[in-house]
Design a protein around this motif. Structure first.
Motif, PDB file in Angstrom:
ATOM      1  N   ASN A  27       0.838  -1.252   0.008  1.00 27.04           N
ATOM      2  CA  ASN A  27      -0.080  -0.266   0.704  1.00 27.04           C
ATOM      3  C   ASN A  27       1.052   1.209   0.198  1.00 27.04           C
ATOM      4  O   ASN A  27      -0.168   2.409  -0.122  1.00 27.04           O
ATOM      5  CB  ASN A  27      -1.116   0.306   1.028  1.00 27.04           C
ATOM      6  CG  ASN A  27      -2.361  -0.472   1.065  1.00 27.04           C
ATOM      7  OD1 ASN A  27      -2.177  -1.966   1.989  1.00 27.04           O
ATOM      8  ND2 ASN A  27      -2.940  -1.017   0.040  1.00 27.04           N
ATOM      9  N   ILE A  28       2.192   1.151   0.347  1.00 30.73           N
ATOM     10  CA  ILE A  28       3.506   2.276   0.018  1.00 30.73           C
ATOM     11  C   ILE A  28       3.316   3.680  -0.821  1.00 30.73           C
ATOM     12  O   ILE A  28       3.112   4.937  -0.809  1.00 30.73           O
ATOM     13  CB  ILE A  28       4.335   1.790   0.558  1.00 30.73           C
ATOM     14  CG1 ILE A  28       4.356   1.021   1.451  1.00 30.73           C
ATOM     15  CG2 ILE A  28       4.997   2.955   0.423  1.00 30.73           C
ATOM     16  CD1 ILE A  28       6.092   0.919   1.766  1.00 30.73           C
ATOM     17  N   ASP A  29       2.779   2.566  -2.156  1.00 23.75           N
ATOM     18  CA  ASP A  29       2.680   4.177  -3.253  1.00 23.75           C
ATOM     19  C   ASP A  29       1.257   4.483  -3.448  1.00 23.75           C
ATOM     20  O   ASP A  29       1.413   5.518  -3.618  1.00 23.75           O
ATOM     21  CB  ASP A  29       2.754   3.403  -4.606  1.00 23.75           C
ATOM     22  CG  ASP A  29       4.487   2.311  -4.970  1.00 23.75           C
ATOM     23  OD1 ASP A  29       5.063   3.757  -4.514  1.00 23.75           O
ATOM     24  OD2 ASP A  29       4.019   1.742  -5.733  1.00 23.75           O
ATOM     25  N   GLU A  30       0.822   3.748  -2.843  1.00 24.40           N
ATOM     26  CA  GLU A  30      -1.261   4.457  -2.458  1.00 24.40           C
ATOM     27  C   GLU A  30      -1.185   5.181  -1.352  1.00 24.40           C
ATOM     28  O   GLU A  30      -1.747   6.578  -1.896  1.00 24.40           O
ATOM     29  CB  GLU A  30      -2.396   3.618  -2.292  1.00 24.40           C
ATOM     30  CG  GLU A  30      -3.320   3.653  -3.017  1.00 24.40           C
ATOM     31  CD  GLU A  30      -4.453   3.039  -2.571  1.00 24.40           C
ATOM     32  OE1 GLU A  30      -5.432   2.603  -2.820  1.00 24.40           O
ATOM     33  OE2 GLU A  30      -4.283   1.568  -2.525  1.00 24.40           O
ATOM     34  N   LEU A  31      -0.600   5.474  -0.482  1.00 20.57           N
ATOM     35  CA  LEU A  31      -0.057   5.875   0.295  1.00 20.57           C
ATOM     36  C   LEU A  31       0.385   7.145   0.212  1.00 20.57           C
ATOM     37  O   LEU A  31       0.237   8.291   0.625  1.00 20.57           O
ATOM     38  CB  LEU A  31       0.249   5.547   1.732  1.00 20.57           C
ATOM     39  CG  LEU A  31       0.528   6.297   2.904  1.00 20.57           C
ATOM     40  CD1 LEU A  31      -0.915   7.123   3.490  1.00 20.57           C
ATOM     41  CD2 LEU A  31       1.321   5.500   3.952  1.00 20.57           C
ATOM     42  N   ALA A  42      -1.843   9.751  -1.779  1.00 17.48           N
ATOM     43  CA  ALA A  42      -2.194  10.319  -0.616  1.00 17.48           C
ATOM     44  C   ALA A  42      -2.588  11.383  -0.265  1.00 17.48           C
ATOM     45  O   ALA A  42      -2.869  12.497   0.073  1.00 17.48           O
ATOM     46  CB  ALA A  42      -3.012   9.290  -0.210  1.00 17.48           C
ATOM     47  N   LEU A  43      -0.456  11.265   0.013  1.00 20.36           N
ATOM     48  CA  LEU A  43      -0.085  12.439   1.330  1.00 20.36           C
ATOM     49  C   LEU A  43      -0.186  13.302   0.004  1.00 20.36           C
ATOM     50  O   LEU A  43      -0.064  14.534   0.393  1.00 20.36           O
ATOM     51  CB  LEU A  43       0.683  12.041   1.142  1.00 20.36           C
ATOM     52  CG  LEU A  43       0.863  10.717   2.391  1.00 20.36           C
ATOM     53  CD1 LEU A  43       1.817  10.236   3.133  1.00 20.36           C
ATOM     54  CD2 LEU A  43       0.452  11.456   3.870  1.00 20.36           C
ATOM     55  N   LYS A  44       0.177  13.135  -0.734  1.00 15.06           N
ATOM     56  CA  LYS A  44       1.368  14.090  -1.894  1.00 15.06           C
ATOM     57  C   LYS A  44      -0.102  14.823  -2.341  1.00 15.06           C
ATOM     58  O   LYS A  44       0.107  16.615  -2.496  1.00 15.06           O
ATOM     59  CB  LYS A  44       1.721  13.717  -3.346  1.00 15.06           C
ATOM     60  CG  LYS A  44       2.936  13.406  -3.397  1.00 15.06           C
ATOM     61  CD  LYS A  44       3.674  12.344  -4.669  1.00 15.06           C
ATOM     62  CE  LYS A  44       4.704  12.419  -4.523  1.00 15.06           C
ATOM     63  NZ  LYS A  44       5.386  11.826  -5.920  1.00 15.06           N
ATOM     64  N   GLU A  45      -1.610  15.008  -2.827  1.00 17.87           N
ATOM     65  CA  GLU A  45      -2.759  15.084  -2.843  1.00 17.87           C
ATOM     66  C   GLU A  45      -3.133  15.851  -1.217  1.00 17.87           C
ATOM     67  O   GLU A  45      -3.631  17.478  -2.133  1.00 17.87           O
ATOM     68  CB  GLU A  45      -3.830  13.956  -2.964  1.00 17.87           C
ATOM     69  CG  GLU A  45      -5.198  15.123  -3.816  1.00 17.87           C
ATOM     70  CD  GLU A  45      -6.099  13.246  -3.553  1.00 17.87           C
ATOM     71  OE1 GLU A  45      -7.203  14.150  -4.023  1.00 17.87           O
ATOM     72  OE2 GLU A  45      -6.013  12.276  -4.623  1.00 17.87           O
ATOM     73  N   ALA A  46      -2.638  15.424  -0.169  1.00 16.20           N
ATOM     74  CA  ALA A  46      -3.494  16.238   0.694  1.00 16.20           C
ATOM     75  C   ALA A  46      -2.493  17.210   0.747  1.00 16.20           C
ATOM     76  O   ALA A  46      -2.594  18.951   1.032  1.00 16.20           O
ATOM     77  CB  ALA A  46      -2.853  15.083   1.788  1.00 16.20           C
ATOM     78  N   LYS A  47      -1.339  17.435   0.380  1.00 12.25           N
ATOM     79  CA  LYS A  47       0.192  17.952   0.466  1.00 12.25           C
ATOM     80  C   LYS A  47      -0.366  19.817  -0.461  1.00 12.25           C
ATOM     81  O   LYS A  47      -0.271  20.609  -0.112  1.00 12.25           O
ATOM     82  CB  LYS A  47       1.475  18.214   0.697  1.00 12.25           C
ATOM     83  CG  LYS A  47       2.299  19.400  -0.029  1.00 12.25           C
ATOM     84  CD  LYS A  47       3.385  18.107   0.062  1.00 12.25           C
ATOM     85  CE  LYS A  47       4.646  19.919   0.327  1.00 12.25           C
ATOM     86  NZ  LYS A  47       6.090  19.596   0.000  1.00 12.25           N
ATOM     87  N   GLU A  48      -0.652  19.069  -1.470  1.00 13.46           N
ATOM     88  CA  GLU A  48      -0.906  19.824  -2.640  1.00 13.46           C
ATOM     89  C   GLU A  48      -2.455  20.745  -1.948  1.00 13.46           C
ATOM     90  O   GLU A  48      -2.457  22.293  -2.538  1.00 13.46           O
ATOM     91  CB  GLU A  48      -1.221  19.476  -3.933  1.00 13.46           C
ATOM     92  CG  GLU A  48      -0.732  18.935  -4.561  1.00 13.46           C
ATOM     93  CD  GLU A  48      -0.125  17.972  -5.230  1.00 13.46           C
ATOM     94  OE1 GLU A  48      -1.873  17.273  -6.351  1.00 13.46           O
ATOM     95  OE2 GLU A  48       0.118  17.051  -6.645  1.00 13.46           O
ATOM     96  N   ARG A  49      -3.751  19.956  -1.617  1.00 16.89           N
ATOM     97  CA  ARG A  49      -4.928  20.584  -1.243  1.00 16.89           C
ATOM     98  C   ARG A  49      -4.328  21.346   0.074  1.00 16.89           C
ATOM     99  O   ARG A  49      -4.873  23.247  -0.027  1.00 16.89           O
ATOM    100  CB  ARG A  49      -6.639  19.460  -0.686  1.00 16.89           C
ATOM    101  CG  ARG A  49      -6.526  18.472  -2.356  1.00 16.89           C
ATOM    102  CD  ARG A  49      -7.538  18.590  -1.631  1.00 16.89           C
ATOM    103  NE  ARG A  49      -8.124  16.914  -2.599  1.00 16.89           N
ATOM    104  CZ  ARG A  49      -9.186  16.794  -2.348  1.00 16.89           C
ATOM    105  NH1 ARG A  49     -10.019  16.304  -0.784  1.00 16.89           N
ATOM    106  NH2 ARG A  49      -9.388  15.846  -3.143  1.00 16.89           N
ATOM    107  N   PHE A  50      -4.078  21.501   1.041  1.00 16.77           N
ATOM    108  CA  PHE A  50      -3.422  21.944   1.590  1.00 16.77           C
ATOM    109  C   PHE A  50      -2.874  23.528   1.219  1.00 16.77           C
ATOM    110  O   PHE A  50      -2.613  24.582   1.657  1.00 16.77           O
ATOM    111  CB  PHE A  50      -2.604  21.149   2.762  1.00 16.77           C
ATOM    112  CG  PHE A  50      -1.985  22.464   4.187  1.00 16.77           C
ATOM    113  CD1 PHE A  50      -2.505  23.114   4.548  1.00 16.77           C
ATOM    114  CD2 PHE A  50      -0.805  23.161   3.793  1.00 16.77           C
ATOM    115  CE1 PHE A  50      -2.025  23.863   5.912  1.00 16.77           C
ATOM    116  CE2 PHE A  50      -0.460  23.684   4.763  1.00 16.77           C
ATOM    117  CZ  PHE A  50      -1.072  24.409   5.495  1.00 16.77           C
TER     118      PHE A  50
END
Length: 81
Positions: free
Chosen positions: A61-65, A68-76
């Motif tokens: 699941n690391i690549d998926e995580l 998701a973390l990159k997306e969260a950072k972009e949104r923030f």
């Protein structure tokens, strides 16, 4: 439960004086024969071996995580402007 824990990296926890994020490889986290995981620990007392919170992530699941973390950072970052 939980076998050999190898700390791979430690990161200073932003907003704290002594906090740390630790990333570890954990063998047999759920007993004999269980598959290894990445353990992400959050410690407020600078202890990689005894974190206050932790999450176990299967290697599959690391690549998926990461995505998701990159997306969260972009949104923030977008909302912070």
């Amino acid at each position: 439960m939980g076998g050999k824990n190898t700390v791979l990296t430690k990161i200073a926890l932003a907003g704290t004086k002594h906090g740390m994020i630790s990333v570890s490889h954990l063998e047999e986290p759920y007993g004999n024969g269980s598959f290894p995981v990445v353990s992400i620990g959050i410690s407020l007392k600078n202890s990689a071996q005894e974190p206050d919170w932790k999450a176990h992530i299967p290697y599959e699941n690391i690549d998926e995580l990461i995505n998701a973390l990159k997306e969260a950072k972009e949104r923030f970052n977008a909302e912070s402007k």
